[in-house]
Design a protein around this motif. Sequence first.
Motif, PDB file in Angstrom:
ATOM      1  N   GLU A 148       0.815  -1.214   0.000  1.00 40.83           N
ATOM      2  CA  GLU A 148       0.000   0.000   0.000  1.00 40.83           C
ATOM      3  C   GLU A 148       0.852   1.269   0.000  1.00 40.83           C
ATOM      4  N   MET A 149       1.946   1.257   0.754  1.00 41.33           N
ATOM      5  CA  MET A 149       2.769   2.461   0.844  1.00 41.33           C
ATOM      6  C   MET A 149       3.628   2.653  -0.396  1.00 41.33           C
ATOM      7  N   GLN A 150       3.868   1.593  -1.159  1.00 36.95           N
ATOM      8  CA  GLN A 150       4.648   1.723  -2.390  1.00 36.95           C
ATOM      9  C   GLN A 150       3.796   2.163  -3.577  1.00 36.95           C
ATOM     10  N   LEU A 151       2.472   2.193  -3.402  1.00 37.50           N
ATOM     11  CA  LEU A 151       1.598   2.597  -4.497  1.00 37.50           C
ATOM     12  C   LEU A 151       1.847   4.041  -4.932  1.00 37.50           C
ATOM     13  N   THR A 152       2.429   4.848  -4.056  1.00 34.95           N
ATOM     14  CA  THR A 152       2.697   6.244  -4.420  1.00 34.95           C
ATOM     15  C   THR A 152       3.869   6.358  -5.387  1.00 34.95           C
ATOM     16  N   VAL A 153       4.720   5.348  -5.432  1.00 35.27           N
ATOM     17  CA  VAL A 153       5.919   5.440  -6.276  1.00 35.27           C
ATOM     18  C   VAL A 153       6.049   4.279  -7.262  1.00 35.27           C
ATOM     19  N   GLN A 154       5.252   3.234  -7.071  1.00 32.60           N
ATOM     20  CA  GLN A 154       5.382   2.054  -7.926  1.00 32.60           C
ATOM     21  C   GLN A 154       4.000   1.557  -8.344  1.00 32.60           C
ATOM     22  N   GLU A 155       3.759   1.492  -9.634  1.00 30.09           N
ATOM     23  CA  GLU A 155       2.464   1.092 -10.155  1.00 30.09           C
ATOM     24  C   GLU A 155       2.396  -0.424 -10.325  1.00 30.09           C
ATOM     25  N   PRO A 156       1.393  -1.093  -9.767  1.00 25.29           N
ATOM     26  CA  PRO A 156       1.300  -2.555  -9.903  1.00 25.29           C
ATOM     27  C   PRO A 156       0.961  -2.950 -11.338  1.00 25.29           C
ATOM     28  N   SER A 157       1.504  -4.090 -11.766  1.00 22.09           N
ATOM     29  CA  SER A 157       1.212  -4.567 -13.123  1.00 22.09           C
ATOM     30  C   SER A 157      -0.242  -5.011 -13.241  1.00 22.09           C
ATOM     31  N   LEU A 158      -0.730  -5.699 -12.216  1.00 22.14           N
ATOM     32  CA  LEU A 158      -2.094  -6.218 -12.245  1.00 22.14           C
ATOM     33  C   LEU A 158      -2.625  -6.279 -10.821  1.00 22.14           C
ATOM     34  N   THR A 159      -3.784  -5.701 -10.592  1.00 22.26           N
ATOM     35  CA  THR A 159      -4.371  -5.745  -9.259  1.00 22.26           C
ATOM     36  C   THR A 159      -5.356  -6.915  -9.165  1.00 22.26           C
TER      37      THR A 159
END
Length: 425
Positions: free
Chosen positions: A394-405
């Motif tokens: 959750e905290m990495q969502l500000t800097v890293q976009e997930p490939s697939l949720t």
Amino acid sequence: MRRREEDDLDRWGFALSICRTIKETPKGWSTRLGVYGPWGTGKTSVLNFLESMAQDDGHLVVRFSAWRATGESGVIAQFHGELLEQLQRDGVPPSVKAWAKPRAQALAAKGRVVLEQAAKAAEQVGTTTGTVVSSVATVAAIVAGMAGGWLSFTEKDLAELHQSLGGRRLVVFIDDLDRADPHVVPKTLLTLRELLGWRDFAFVLAFDKVMVGSALGAYSVAFGEAAEQFLEKVVDVPFTLPAPRPEQITRLALKALSECCPFIPSEVRQSVAPLFPANPRQAKLVVRTVRVLREAAGRHDADELAWRAIVLQRMLQVAAPKTAALVETRLLGEEGAALRIAEGRRSAMWTDVEAAITDAEEAMSNETRRWLRQAIGALLAARHGHSKAKIDYEMQLTVQEPSLTWHEYRAMAHDWWELRDDARI
């Protein structure tokens, strides 16, 4: 923020009292007012309100930031330059333009001289990284050395100016003095002390009194503890910004969250707003850092992300980064204090919280320390039962976009089941 309806911290009345002080100053006097307050507490907003009020009253307003100036001469040169530009914009009578234009021409001529001297300085110092810096410093010194003679005003000039203004006052705002180089702040104040005596001018200086007092004490031991007493010789009437009340910060935070982060559930926004840091600028920064999750929110289920925990954790990272790092290392995850809540080991948890605050060695007031305890406790409760993997994700969502949720995966699987079209999938 310039309109009264945008005043979340009730600064309008504060600005109005300053404006009235300017109005009541007898004709022929100068007035020097100080707006004191720590960084981020709304000094610039007060100046914005004051500027609107002064313009509504028909006064001529000149405004500049001391932060952008180089040295004390740079501050004075910037003031003169801003004054002449404002006179040009306001369409002053030809008599005033008559002496403004030669100064502008002189400024251009001096600029050519500076460029020539800069080229010579660059040739002398070479091209390495260190010498490039020296070259810039040399040019800055040339500019500062010449600034005083560029745009000087005589008593005759000032008399013509006041006559052209027809009774209007000239109000000058000097902001960010506490952000200027601490080494030049004392000399700048000493220089300004002479400048601020111009009759029928109103000067409003906004700065952190403690920081400027510290710079004066570092400049000379002669100031010592009398640094603030020296400021009384520079500023006639001081105005100290009151600290924002909790309900004001809550209102500001809730408004900012509603405007910038509507993707966060309303009940979450309502619950976290009272926990925001007391510094208005920090509170707004928290909202800005959470706003970047708008796209990520649309890629997850409505209840998939722990929004309360996310906002609280970002809040700690903004307001107390060192403490936040220790909290995340020691207290969150399977082996951290969040698990101890369930085990009934609250005393041990609070011991760890106090240790994290102390070990971070961040300068803070007792009030800030109390706020930290409350914020950390709320975060640990919000993170109860969360794995370290979930927290990190959750905290990495500000800097890293997930490939697939997971939301997207389920939608894809549903489409495949309904359509059985491998090519489309």
